[in-house]
Design a protein around this motif. Sequence first.
Motif, PDB file in Angstrom:
ATOM      1  N   ALA A 250       6.411  13.504   0.295  1.00  0.00           N
ATOM      2  CA  ALA A 250       5.498  12.064  -0.241  1.00  0.00           C
ATOM      3  C   ALA A 250       5.891  10.940   1.278  1.00  0.00           C
ATOM      4  N   LEU A 251       6.761  10.929   1.039  1.00  0.00           N
ATOM      5  CA  LEU A 251       7.419  10.168   2.038  1.00  0.00           C
ATOM      6  C   LEU A 251       6.781   9.998   3.519  1.00  0.00           C
ATOM      7  N   PRO A 252       6.393  11.234   4.627  1.00  0.00           N
ATOM      8  CA  PRO A 252       6.106  11.002   5.787  1.00  0.00           C
ATOM      9  C   PRO A 252       4.823  11.186   5.409  1.00  0.00           C
ATOM     10  N   LEU A 253       4.306  11.346   4.717  1.00  0.00           N
ATOM     11  CA  LEU A 253       2.856  10.898   4.118  1.00  0.00           C
ATOM     12  C   LEU A 253       2.292   9.620   3.733  1.00  0.00           C
ATOM     13  N   VAL A 254       2.533   9.226   3.140  1.00  0.00           N
ATOM     14  CA  VAL A 254       2.817   7.385   2.835  1.00  0.00           C
ATOM     15  C   VAL A 254       2.550   7.271   4.233  1.00  0.00           C
ATOM     16  N   PHE A 255       3.508   7.830   5.283  1.00  0.00           N
ATOM     17  CA  PHE A 255       4.039   6.884   6.146  1.00  0.00           C
ATOM     18  C   PHE A 255       2.781   7.317   7.346  1.00  0.00           C
ATOM     19  N   VAL A 256       2.004   7.724   7.478  1.00  0.00           N
ATOM     20  CA  VAL A 256       0.950   8.177   8.256  1.00  0.00           C
ATOM     21  C   VAL A 256       0.119   8.100   7.412  1.00  0.00           C
ATOM     22  N   ALA A 257      -0.176   7.956   6.245  1.00  0.00           N
ATOM     23  CA  ALA A 257      -1.549   7.415   5.539  1.00  0.00           C
ATOM     24  C   ALA A 257      -1.399   5.870   5.668  1.00  0.00           C
ATOM     25  N   VAL A 258      -0.048   5.911   6.204  1.00  0.00           N
ATOM     26  CA  VAL A 258      -0.873   3.576   6.408  1.00  0.00           C
ATOM     27  C   VAL A 258      -1.077   3.644   7.902  1.00  0.00           C
ATOM     28  N   GLY A 259       0.011   3.958   8.148  1.00  0.00           N
ATOM     29  CA  GLY A 259      -0.100   3.931   9.707  1.00  0.00           C
ATOM     30  C   GLY A 259      -1.864   3.807  10.464  1.00  0.00           C
TER      31      GLY A 259
ATOM     32  N   LEU B 244       0.685  -1.275   0.009  1.00  0.00           N
ATOM     33  CA  LEU B 244      -0.297  -0.032  -0.010  1.00  0.00           C
ATOM     34  C   LEU B 244       0.787   1.358  -0.147  1.00  0.00           C
ATOM     35  N   GLY B 245       1.731   1.336   0.596  1.00  0.00           N
ATOM     36  CA  GLY B 245       2.851   2.797   0.877  1.00  0.00           C
ATOM     37  C   GLY B 245       3.381   2.785  -0.417  1.00  0.00           C
ATOM     38  N   GLY B 246       3.942   1.292  -1.150  1.00  0.00           N
ATOM     39  CA  GLY B 246       4.518   2.057  -2.268  1.00  0.00           C
ATOM     40  C   GLY B 246       3.680   2.698  -3.494  1.00  0.00           C
ATOM     41  N   TYR B 247       2.351   1.950  -3.644  1.00  0.00           N
ATOM     42  CA  TYR B 247       1.500   2.479  -4.493  1.00  0.00           C
ATOM     43  C   TYR B 247       0.992   3.963  -4.044  1.00  0.00           C
ATOM     44  N   LEU B 248       1.135   4.547  -2.947  1.00  0.00           N
ATOM     45  CA  LEU B 248       0.341   5.013  -2.179  1.00  0.00           C
ATOM     46  C   LEU B 248       1.362   5.884  -2.882  1.00  0.00           C
ATOM     47  N   GLY B 249       2.775   5.933  -2.853  1.00  0.00           N
ATOM     48  CA  GLY B 249       3.623   6.786  -3.164  1.00  0.00           C
ATOM     49  C   GLY B 249       4.319   6.728  -4.609  1.00  0.00           C
ATOM     50  N   ILE B 250       3.720   6.139  -5.261  1.00  0.00           N
ATOM     51  CA  ILE B 250       3.669   6.278  -6.458  1.00  0.00           C
ATOM     52  C   ILE B 250       2.581   7.252  -7.179  1.00  0.00           C
ATOM     53  N   SER B 251       1.749   7.016  -6.409  1.00  0.00           N
ATOM     54  CA  SER B 251       0.220   7.958  -7.091  1.00  0.00           C
ATOM     55  C   SER B 251       0.078   9.333  -6.501  1.00  0.00           C
ATOM     56  N   LEU B 252       1.380   8.991  -5.165  1.00  0.00           N
ATOM     57  CA  LEU B 252       1.159  10.616  -4.923  1.00  0.00           C
ATOM     58  C   LEU B 252       1.698  11.807  -5.361  1.00  0.00           C
ATOM     59  N   THR B 253       3.601  10.962  -6.472  1.00  0.00           N
ATOM     60  CA  THR B 253       3.871  11.420  -7.071  1.00  0.00           C
ATOM     61  C   THR B 253       3.879  11.694  -8.254  1.00  0.00           C
ATOM     62  N   THR B 254       3.146  10.662  -8.845  1.00  0.00           N
ATOM     63  CA  THR B 254       3.061  10.335 -10.288  1.00  0.00           C
ATOM     64  C   THR B 254       1.810  11.415 -10.666  1.00  0.00           C
TER      65      THR B 254
ATOM     66  N   GLY C 197       2.917   2.172   9.193  1.00  0.00           N
ATOM     67  CA  GLY C 197       3.513   3.443   8.758  1.00  0.00           C
ATOM     68  C   GLY C 197       5.242   3.162   8.413  1.00  0.00           C
ATOM     69  N   LEU C 198       5.872   2.325   9.208  1.00  0.00           N
ATOM     70  CA  LEU C 198       7.154   1.980   8.468  1.00  0.00           C
ATOM     71  C   LEU C 198       6.984   1.086   7.449  1.00  0.00           C
ATOM     72  N   ALA C 199       6.582   0.338   7.616  1.00  0.00           N
ATOM     73  CA  ALA C 199       6.344  -0.732   6.279  1.00  0.00           C
ATOM     74  C   ALA C 199       5.730  -0.217   4.954  1.00  0.00           C
ATOM     75  N   GLY C 200       4.841   1.021   5.133  1.00  0.00           N
ATOM     76  CA  GLY C 200       4.783   1.960   3.795  1.00  0.00           C
ATOM     77  C   GLY C 200       5.805   2.501   3.404  1.00  0.00           C
ATOM     78  N   LEU C 201       6.659   3.421   4.927  1.00  0.00           N
ATOM     79  CA  LEU C 201       7.059   4.325   4.167  1.00  0.00           C
ATOM     80  C   LEU C 201       8.187   3.286   3.887  1.00  0.00           C
ATOM     81  N   GLY C 202       8.301   1.758   4.227  1.00  0.00           N
ATOM     82  CA  GLY C 202       9.512   1.426   3.439  1.00  0.00           C
ATOM     83  C   GLY C 202       9.301   0.543   2.027  1.00  0.00           C
ATOM     84  N   GLY C 203       7.788   0.341   2.084  1.00  0.00           N
ATOM     85  CA  GLY C 203       7.602  -0.073   0.540  1.00  0.00           C
ATOM     86  C   GLY C 203       7.141   1.426  -0.156  1.00  0.00           C
ATOM     87  N   ALA C 204       6.780   2.353   0.057  1.00  0.00           N
ATOM     88  CA  ALA C 204       7.379   3.895  -0.918  1.00  0.00           C
ATOM     89  C   ALA C 204       9.066   3.623  -0.948  1.00  0.00           C
ATOM     90  N   LEU C 205       9.377   3.542  -0.192  1.00  0.00           N
ATOM     91  CA  LEU C 205      11.163   3.398  -1.103  1.00  0.00           C
ATOM     92  C   LEU C 205      11.645   2.297  -1.892  1.00  0.00           C
TER      93      LEU C 205
END
Lengths: 289, 243
Positions: free
Chosen positions: A65-74, A46-56, A200-208
């Motif tokens: 986008a990274l802190p946003l992903v952390f908060v949203a997935v958390g 989810l973090g990975g896809y959220l990161g893609i959607s936010l940036t792209t 949240g950390l998993a989401g952040l990791g996913g985005a990274l």
Amino acid sequence: MAVELLTLLFNGLAYGVLLFLMAIGLSVTMGMMNFVNLAHGAFAMLGGYLGISLTTRAGVPFLAALPLVFVAVGAVGAGIEVTLYRRFYRSPQLTHVLFTIGLTFMAVAGATYVWGSQIAAMRVPDWLIGQTMFLGLQVGSYRLFLLLVGGAIALALVFGLERTRFGAMVRATVDNRRMAQSLGIDVGRVFSLTFALGSGLAGLGGALAVNFLGGIQPAFPLGYLLVYFLIVVTVGGLGSTLGALAAALLLGLADAAAKFYAPVIASFAIYLVMVVLLMWRPHGILGRR
Amino acid sequence: MAETLLAVESLSAGYDEALVLHEVGFALAEGETLALLGRNGMGKSTLLATIMGHTRRHAGAIRFAGRDIARIAPHLRARMGLAWVAQEREIFSSLTVTENLTVAARPGAWTVERVYAFFPRLRERRASMGNQLSGGEQQMLAIGRALTTNPRLILLDEPLEGLAPVIAEQIAQAIRRMNREEKLTTILVEQHAQIALGLADQAICLERGRIAYAGAAAALANDLATLDRLVGVRKEGARAISR
């Protein structure tokens, strides 16, 4: 030769830090509530896809986008914990396994529906593309970024868990839930917060991870993530933060080394390492039980 | 007569479907110490765990400071002023001694400093991890950890069990000071009946989960026949500790 080895070390550590970010939540929450959350990888996805959607699509800068992903997935993690997981803590672990595997399949299907089944990649800023000189070493800019950011978060996490009162509450709850409760610690709340933080950390990791792995697919949480996370948790020792860090770094290094020196056996060299480690320390390298 | 702090009324409880306690009832006034006696397996620890909220209650009420707490979660009972020193001590092994004392501390007269003054040995071990302590140190820490929550009622489950006589004596002295000088209301479960009765004002004996005796501690201490029947005092070879 030395340069080769250092580059290998660097790549392995960067990968290890990434694995740690994604897996640490699973280790702590499994250690605390004995809840087998096999859907943990879905939070990374989810973090990975959220990161893609936010940036792209939304045009949010990568670093924002990274802190946003952390908060949203958390927040999603906390929501799922309160509405679903909480009902299953007293159930047998087979129920946990079946339930969370089911959730994972739903997450995979949901991701396919929303983001499509093809590999999705993320656009990162130009300064994260290409190579950089770091300590006299020619390294990938993105990997350097990963190592620095991930390393800083990992250190902050270990430090926070060792030095803050909330960290002491988390450790006390992992050690002995009933006694923690008996002293007035609201174990349910500690667990919800820990679960949210871990998600949240998993989401952040996913985005990274998206740019590191060259893109993600909906099946991400099923094959790849689940196996690697469980290796980190079992090799590190349930509930041990430092153990998980050591295991993640070891796994990253072993993976990098195997891919470089013995690409033919690389895909199963990891499991060999895991088997040897678990024969040596069945409860994990820093496990207590 | 001081006000009643704890009143247990026809309490039946146990684990899952199995009943261990049958219609147990007693009252404890503020500042008093109650010795809870009985042979092994008669329900003493279960009674303490039930007051704390860790068993399944089938019937009855537990009134604490005038409020029925029988349906309240354990952590809320603790915050109301209940503290439990479990038989196995249950020290947090991955926390240091100081962290064990601070992790759940609540404001009040019992600070970490005061616990260290009470148990100087703990101050010497303050940086040690919970799993590096001796049995006596663990017991001091378990009591100290309960004290830093600043309870109104402390439940002590066999605090002298398995300790060397000289250490047991120290712990008994500490309990006496808690009761006499600090007026801390206490329920004391203890195998060594004479020691417990020497520390307590009231006594109850449990037999197969029912109350078989209730009365003044001093009276029971002199009633060797009853004591022998309910607790088996002769086998134990009473080790009296001077008052």
